[in-house]
Design a protein around this motif. Sequence first.
Motif, PDB file in Angstrom:
ATOM      1  N   ARG A   1       6.466 -27.552  10.512  1.00 42.82           N
ATOM      2  CA  ARG A   1       5.947 -27.538  11.995  1.00 42.82           C
ATOM      3  C   ARG A   1       5.406 -28.814  12.352  1.00 42.82           C
ATOM      4  O   ARG A   1       4.924 -29.591  11.505  1.00 42.82           O
TER       5      ARG A   1
ATOM      6  N   ASP B   1      -0.011 -27.748  14.154  1.00 44.68           N
ATOM      7  CA  ASP B   1      -0.829 -27.157  12.796  1.00 44.68           C
ATOM      8  C   ASP B   1      -2.209 -27.153  12.963  1.00 44.68           C
ATOM      9  O   ASP B   1      -3.095 -26.514  12.767  1.00 44.68           O
TER      10      ASP B   1
ATOM     11  N   GLU C   1      -3.976 -25.146  15.463  1.00 46.57           N
ATOM     12  CA  GLU C   1      -3.913 -23.912  15.423  1.00 46.57           C
ATOM     13  C   GLU C   1      -5.150 -23.954  14.472  1.00 46.57           C
ATOM     14  O   GLU C   1      -5.862 -22.836  14.255  1.00 46.57           O
ATOM     15  N   ARG C   2      -5.630 -24.701  13.609  1.00 51.81           N
ATOM     16  CA  ARG C   2      -6.944 -24.656  12.553  1.00 51.81           C
ATOM     17  C   ARG C   2      -7.931 -25.188  13.011  1.00 51.81           C
ATOM     18  O   ARG C   2      -9.120 -24.822  12.534  1.00 51.81           O
TER      19      ARG C   2
ATOM     20  N   ARG D   1      -4.132 -14.457  20.915  1.00 53.04           N
ATOM     21  CA  ARG D   1      -4.606 -15.774  21.033  1.00 53.04           C
ATOM     22  C   ARG D   1      -4.509 -16.447  22.508  1.00 53.04           C
ATOM     23  O   ARG D   1      -3.618 -16.484  23.074  1.00 53.04           O
TER      24      ARG D   1
ATOM     25  N   PRO E   1      -9.742 -20.433   7.020  1.00 54.02           N
ATOM     26  CA  PRO E   1      -8.621 -21.177   7.561  1.00 54.02           C
ATOM     27  C   PRO E   1      -8.455 -22.370   8.530  1.00 54.02           C
ATOM     28  O   PRO E   1      -7.989 -22.342   9.587  1.00 54.02           O
ATOM     29  N   GLY E   2      -9.439 -23.194   8.301  1.00 56.51           N
ATOM     30  CA  GLY E   2      -9.532 -24.578   9.230  1.00 56.51           C
ATOM     31  C   GLY E   2      -9.225 -25.596   8.488  1.00 56.51           C
ATOM     32  O   GLY E   2      -7.952 -25.785   7.693  1.00 56.51           O
TER      33      GLY E   2
ATOM     34  N   SER F   1      -9.189 -26.652   4.402  1.00 55.86           N
ATOM     35  CA  SER F   1      -8.233 -26.121   3.430  1.00 55.86           C
ATOM     36  C   SER F   1      -6.765 -26.666   3.780  1.00 55.86           C
ATOM     37  O   SER F   1      -5.941 -26.749   2.592  1.00 55.86           O
ATOM     38  N   TYR F   2      -6.610 -27.074   4.891  1.00 54.62           N
ATOM     39  CA  TYR F   2      -5.277 -27.486   4.997  1.00 54.62           C
ATOM     40  C   TYR F   2      -5.015 -28.931   4.651  1.00 54.62           C
ATOM     41  O   TYR F   2      -4.091 -29.294   4.285  1.00 54.62           O
TER      42      TYR F   2
ATOM     43  N   SER G   1      13.184 -25.607  11.980  1.00 51.60           N
ATOM     44  CA  SER G   1      11.474 -25.521  12.294  1.00 51.60           C
ATOM     45  C   SER G   1      11.112 -24.062  12.724  1.00 51.60           C
ATOM     46  O   SER G   1      10.214 -23.478  12.247  1.00 51.60           O
TER      47      SER G   1
ATOM     48  N   ALA H   1      11.199 -21.688   9.783  1.00 47.00           N
ATOM     49  CA  ALA H   1      10.171 -21.991   8.853  1.00 47.00           C
ATOM     50  C   ALA H   1       8.977 -20.922   9.110  1.00 47.00           C
ATOM     51  O   ALA H   1       8.119 -20.832   8.403  1.00 47.00           O
TER      52      ALA H   1
ATOM     53  N   ARG I   1       0.420 -17.818   9.361  1.00 43.71           N
ATOM     54  CA  ARG I   1      -0.262 -19.341   9.445  1.00 43.71           C
ATOM     55  C   ARG I   1       0.088 -19.955   8.381  1.00 43.71           C
ATOM     56  O   ARG I   1      -0.284 -19.462   7.170  1.00 43.71           O
ATOM     57  N   PRO I   2       0.895 -20.957   8.093  1.00 45.35           N
ATOM     58  CA  PRO I   2       1.366 -21.669   7.012  1.00 45.35           C
ATOM     59  C   PRO I   2       0.314 -21.609   5.848  1.00 45.35           C
ATOM     60  O   PRO I   2      -0.793 -22.152   6.109  1.00 45.35           O
ATOM     61  N   LEU I   3       0.532 -21.245   4.676  1.00 46.91           N
ATOM     62  CA  LEU I   3      -0.150 -21.179   3.544  1.00 46.91           C
ATOM     63  C   LEU I   3      -1.677 -20.403   3.640  1.00 46.91           C
ATOM     64  O   LEU I   3      -2.127 -20.341   2.491  1.00 46.91           O
ATOM     65  N   GLU I   4      -1.780 -19.642   4.825  1.00 49.58           N
ATOM     66  CA  GLU I   4      -3.115 -19.094   4.950  1.00 49.58           C
ATOM     67  C   GLU I   4      -2.859 -17.431   5.154  1.00 49.58           C
ATOM     68  O   GLU I   4      -3.551 -16.896   4.505  1.00 49.58           O
TER      69      GLU I   4
ATOM     70  N   LYS J   1      -7.541 -19.431  -2.768  1.00 47.02           N
ATOM     71  CA  LYS J   1      -7.221 -20.711  -3.389  1.00 47.02           C
ATOM     72  C   LYS J   1      -8.125 -20.823  -4.528  1.00 47.02           C
ATOM     73  O   LYS J   1      -7.475 -21.350  -5.448  1.00 47.02           O
TER      74      LYS J   1
END
Lengths: 336, 531
Positions: free
Chosen positions: A85, A90, A93-94, A177, A285-286, A289-290, B187, B190, B207-210, B240
């Motif tokens: 993405r 990304d 979003e975070r 959201r 999830p901010g 961690s990303y 995309s 994904a 949410r990717p990886l979350e 994690k």
Amino acid sequence: MLGFIARRCGLALPSLFGLLVVTFVLVRIVPHDSAAAMAGDAATPEQIAKLTKEAGLDRPIIEQFVIYVGKVARFDFGESAFSRRSVASDIKERLPATLTLTFCALAISITVGIPLGVFAALRHNEWPDYVLRIVSVLGVAVAAFWFAIMLQLLFSMQLGWLPLRGELSATMSRPERVTGFLMLDSVIAGRWDALGDALHHIILPALTLSLGGLASIVRFTRAGVLDTLQNDFVSYGRAMGYRRSRLVWRYVLRNSVTATITQIGLLFGGLIAGGVVVESIYDYPGIGSYTVQAILTGDNQVMLAVTLMVGVVYAAVNILTDLVHGLVDPRLLDKP
Amino acid sequence: MSAPLKLGRRALGGIAAAAMLAPGRTTQAADPSTYVSGWALPFNLDPHQVFDVPMQGVMLNAYDGLYRYQNDPPEIVPWLAESHTVSDDGMVWEFKLRPGVKFHDGSEMTAEDVVYSFRRVLGLALAPAGAFLPILTADRITAPSKLVVRFELKTPYAPFFSAIPIVSIVSPRVIQANEKNGDWAKSWLAANGAGSGPYKIIPTNYRPLELLDMEINPDHFLGWGHNPKPVKRIAYRPVKETSTRVLALLNGSIDCTDTNLPGDQVERINASKIAFVQKDLVMRIFIIRMNNTKPPFNNLNARKAFAHAFNYSGFINDILGGYATRDPYPMPDNLWGIPKDAKGYDYDLKKAKEYMAKAMAEGAPMKRPFEIHVQSDNDQALQSGQLFQSDLAQIGINLKVVGGVWGNLTANTKTPETTPDMWVHWVSTYFVDPENWVGQMYDSQFHGTWKASSYYKNAEVDALLRKGRATLGQEARAPIYEQAIRQIMIDCPDIWVYNSMQLQGLSKRIKGRKFCTVGQGSEMRTVSLEA
């Protein structure tokens, strides 16, 4: 005022460009093959070569940099090698989660730290001062991950009062959201259950993140107030019969907080960086961690964008700090 | 519909304070219809882009394939296909599809959809394509009828059938609607779903990886007669940090941990009233690679000296707490094709010194400093390097342990020059066939990939592995692989340590879990939760 802001922004731009150059070069010179990582474990050399070409990684580094800067100028930070993405979306979003956590931590640090600092100064060299000095040294020295685990063991495992991890309970549906800020979206949607749950989840991460800042603010405020208390106007105020609380909170504190404000400005950037550890431990999830994920997986576009974003935040907060200084002491706004 | 905001600042403050003070809201996984997984998520949700263990969790729940691995030991069983045929020369494979299968978008699956799915895998040319690119092109996949798919291979390739479950069948209708400039909607997919599996991806809760939520698909082609109380919703909430992961299991926030639980957490979890540790033998081998092109590793005696200097039982029993089985072969010892009579290398520093002396007599530079590269974020890999360092020091060999991240470690193996002296990794089950291990690790045509990073070359082994690949039928292939492995073990190109025992913390409310090494027990179709 506007001239002051423009001057400060003008000074920030070369710094940000320098940051971009250094980060770009560092990311490119480490022996990491983004295309190989992107292609996955079972990829053949041909698959990796195809991706290398597609991503433009076979071009000279100068050319890659020029293309990248052109994209950044259009707020295009590329595509994450893994989430597939846009990095901008990304981050968008975070970022609200990180900003919420940072502001909560900062609020705790300021609202608790300043009164404690004043209190310690007023009780100079008495036992409350000694206790606060020890606590503030510990606050700076204690590792965030250790403090986090202790809080989790006490409040989540032993007492069962607070959630262990995450931003919202797994069984709680998310509000629609609107702004991206979970608590604000909960309020807008009238979802008080989600708001309560989100507040519950942020307490431990915010407390952990606030610890170091709180200790710094206590120390800076204490030192500032102690210094101000030596001034003649304080003796004069006392002689004139001012109430002690009025004298301290209205006059002494105002003359003591310059260093504290600077410290708060620096802390803000530090808290965003410190969030990397705290967010990872609490699975908050901010951006933190990303970023950890991006580093571990070698997601270069994400690393570049996050570094630049933190740089921009630092610069913005510095400008804001200068402005607040100016509001406290308007003479500073006239200085170049 | 939600009530509009009509509260003032005081009211909001009151609500916030009440919310913060209200105790007893910590247990999140108590809902008997929601399974909360603490396992990692794949990098994205497209099963044609990513292929690793976390992705298998998504594939097995949200997608279906033509065939699927089930049970322990794994058996390949018909899934979307009812049956298949193969020509005598192994070049033409035909799969007859099950009629009436519906995708999550409501459309019916046809042979054209299967053709599209395989062509998409080849077109994207990412990880899952690795097994097919050398033998298949888009024009060789056709649909002779509505329910028959035909594959015409370029060369005979026996592991083709074993690799079939890798490919998830997707609905072209939803994908093509989201394509941009012929990008196969990579995309879009994904972060969305296009499958027919027992659970549907909820894209708004991703949410990717979350985080990721899936809801039950009541119309799955197998129905739900086998499980009267299925899980209605799967909530993936990856944890994690190991310490947080264990605490989350113990306070009921999650129903399962990942499958790499440290051995020292087993007793703690088993002492709990609500959780336990499930132990399953998987097909995942642990190897120390040696770069056979770099002196002294180009010398057989030198390699044998290193192989005898690793303390296998000390590592398995003392460091891993016995939660692994010694596997002296370059392949899981519970797979066919293993020459059980072949003897592996044991820990014997006396032998190591003897081989070292022989190697030095032949001019091998055994006294130069060596490096072993390990994943710095993996305790076990680091510990193996440190243990090896300590034993090698006893025979006068100086080993330096160098940490790195997975991406860098694999990137280094692209050429013999950049490949380190030694490095540590596992090889998991991508498909259940010797090709997944010895085939891709020791056939010299794969040099340049991380799996073949010892840069071993033996013409006889190359010929055997290629013969094994081109021969049909397990019975005919098994002796070929046995012969190849015997020779590989004599040549000692690497140090083979163990086959993994998977340790996964599970909530005691989980019932009906069925384990298969492919997916490592992540399939949720048979699971129910006790209230």
